[in-house]
Write a protein that holds these residues in place. Structure first.
Motif, PDB file in Angstrom:
ATOM      1  N   ALA A 170       0.826  -1.206   0.000  1.00  0.00           N
ATOM      2  CA  ALA A 170       0.000   0.000   0.000  1.00  0.00           C
ATOM      3  C   ALA A 170       0.862   1.258   0.000  1.00  0.00           C
ATOM      4  O   ALA A 170       0.520   2.268  -0.641  1.00  0.00           O
ATOM      5  N   TYR A 171       1.983   1.212   0.719  1.00  0.00           N
ATOM      6  CA  TYR A 171       2.909   2.348   0.730  1.00  0.00           C
ATOM      7  C   TYR A 171       3.508   2.565  -0.662  1.00  0.00           C
ATOM      8  O   TYR A 171       3.637   3.711  -1.121  1.00  0.00           O
ATOM      9  N   ILE A 172       3.860   1.488  -1.336  1.00  0.00           N
ATOM     10  CA  ILE A 172       4.412   1.590  -2.689  1.00  0.00           C
ATOM     11  C   ILE A 172       3.363   2.128  -3.656  1.00  0.00           C
ATOM     12  O   ILE A 172       3.643   3.024  -4.469  1.00  0.00           O
ATOM     13  N   VAL A 173       2.146   1.587  -3.583  1.00  0.00           N
ATOM     14  CA  VAL A 173       1.070   2.073  -4.445  1.00  0.00           C
ATOM     15  C   VAL A 173       0.836   3.564  -4.220  1.00  0.00           C
ATOM     16  O   VAL A 173       0.686   4.339  -5.176  1.00  0.00           O
ATOM     17  N   HIS A 174       0.806   3.979  -2.957  1.00  0.00           N
ATOM     18  CA  HIS A 174       0.621   5.397  -2.624  1.00  0.00           C
ATOM     19  C   HIS A 174       1.756   6.241  -3.205  1.00  0.00           C
ATOM     20  O   HIS A 174       1.528   7.319  -3.768  1.00  0.00           O
ATOM     21  N   SER A 175       2.982   5.753  -3.087  1.00  0.00           N
ATOM     22  CA  SER A 175       4.144   6.488  -3.568  1.00  0.00           C
ATOM     23  C   SER A 175       4.169   6.600  -5.093  1.00  0.00           C
ATOM     24  O   SER A 175       4.611   7.613  -5.640  1.00  0.00           O
ATOM     25  N   LEU A 176       3.693   5.578  -5.786  1.00  0.00           N
ATOM     26  CA  LEU A 176       3.738   5.555  -7.253  1.00  0.00           C
ATOM     27  C   LEU A 176       2.554   6.262  -7.905  1.00  0.00           C
ATOM     28  O   LEU A 176       2.696   6.867  -8.970  1.00  0.00           O
ATOM     29  N   THR A 177       1.375   6.175  -7.261  1.00  0.00           N
ATOM     30  CA  THR A 177       0.155   6.677  -7.903  1.00  0.00           C
ATOM     31  C   THR A 177      -0.483   7.862  -7.192  1.00  0.00           C
ATOM     32  O   THR A 177      -1.345   8.528  -7.768  1.00  0.00           O
ATOM     33  N   GLY A 178      -0.097   8.088  -5.926  1.00  0.00           N
ATOM     34  CA  GLY A 178      -0.740   9.138  -5.138  1.00  0.00           C
ATOM     35  C   GLY A 178      -1.972   8.658  -4.391  1.00  0.00           C
ATOM     36  O   GLY A 178      -2.626   9.447  -3.690  1.00  0.00           O
ATOM     37  N   GLN A 179      -2.320   7.364  -4.543  1.00  0.00           N
ATOM     38  CA  GLN A 179      -3.480   6.806  -3.864  1.00  0.00           C
ATOM     39  C   GLN A 179      -3.067   5.531  -3.126  1.00  0.00           C
ATOM     40  O   GLN A 179      -2.321   4.713  -3.667  1.00  0.00           O
ATOM     41  N   ALA A 180      -3.577   5.366  -1.918  1.00  0.00           N
ATOM     42  CA  ALA A 180      -3.227   4.191  -1.107  1.00  0.00           C
ATOM     43  C   ALA A 180      -4.358   3.178  -1.145  1.00  0.00           C
ATOM     44  O   ALA A 180      -5.513   3.520  -0.858  1.00  0.00           O
ATOM     45  N   PHE A 181      -4.029   1.954  -1.526  1.00  0.00           N
ATOM     46  CA  PHE A 181      -4.990   0.860  -1.543  1.00  0.00           C
ATOM     47  C   PHE A 181      -4.310  -0.410  -1.040  1.00  0.00           C
ATOM     48  O   PHE A 181      -3.098  -0.561  -1.149  1.00  0.00           O
TER      49      PHE A 181
END
Length: 252
Positions: free
Chosen positions: A158-169
């Protein structure tokens, strides 16, 4: 069309560029440091991992301009806290191998049956719930920030997704490693959130494995799949027949 596949593991991050025939056009990997500050403590620098992923993606973007989508296969049960607005990591990424929360097992031993019935996973310090309890009991300022709703707790995916896309899932395959997820209903369990004193607002939303997670690094390339590494291997071997559960953001 080509596809980016990121394999973020315990000791390194790998990247692959595939074409639509399944041929590997490019691959590379970057190792990261595994820290062991104390016995039974195993952790990573989450920023080091995200920086490696970004570097590898930029390498691929120099090679191919025709990329359809990206996918992420990820180590499971590695958790951390980070700020919702700045994406700044507030703790190390506590590895799936880490057992520092082992002292809590006796406290929750009477709840083992209910935990198993809802999660189909055993009570163990390797999963998210005990890690959450252990960390916030030792960090008063972090606990206060959680109460204010300023902090996410979740897996490194989720941290990686947030860092790459701006959204946490959090996809369901990783949520199932938290001891907070009702695997029968495909959503967070209110019983387990209350048991481990985890506020719902502290957790990123749950999604299916295949989902529109957002575009990576301000490109037009969508991150379309996030999945635990062992589940990914199972699918790769043709071991799954049923469809994944749909997204459900409630609790049970």
């Amino acid at each position: 069309m080509n596809y980016i596949i990121i394999d973020q593991g315990t000791s390194s991050t790998k990247i692959f560029l595939f074409n639509n025939k399944g041929t590997i056009l490019y691959k590379n990997k970057i190792k990261h440091k595994i820290n062991t500050p104390k016995p039974f403590n195993i952790e990573f620098d989450p920023l080091e991992i995200v920086s490696a992923i970004k570097k590898l993606i930029f390498e691929v973007l120099k090679i191919s301009k025709s990329i359809n989508s990206a996918g992420l296969a990820i180590q499971r049960s590695t958790f951390l806290f980070w700020e919702k607005t700045t994406k700044k990591a507030l703790t190390p990424a506590i590895s799936w191998q880490d057992s520092r929360a082992g002292h809590l097992l006796k406290e929750f031993d009477k709840n083992k049956k209910q935990i198993w019935e809802k999660t189909f996973t055993p009570l163990t310090p390797h999963f998210g719930g005990p890690k959450f309890v252990h960390i916030i009991r030792k960090n008063a300022s972090l606990k206060q920030a959680i109460k204010k709703g300023d902090v996410y707790f979740g897996p490194i995916s989720a941290y990686i997704v947030h860092s790459l896309t701006g959204q946490a899932f959090i996809d369901q395959s990783i949520a199932s490693r938290s001891l907070l997820f009702n695997i029968k209903k495909g959503k967070w369990s209110k019983y387990l959130l209350d048991l481990f004193d985890v506020p719902l607002k502290c957790l990123p939303p749950i999604t299916p494995v295949q989902f529109k997670f957002g575009n990576i690094l301000k490109t037009k390339i969508p991150l379309s799949i996030v999945i635990g590494d062992q589940q990914a291997a199972l699918i790769g071997q043709g071991g799954v027949k049923k469809k994944y559960l749909g997204a459900n953001l409630g609790t049970s």
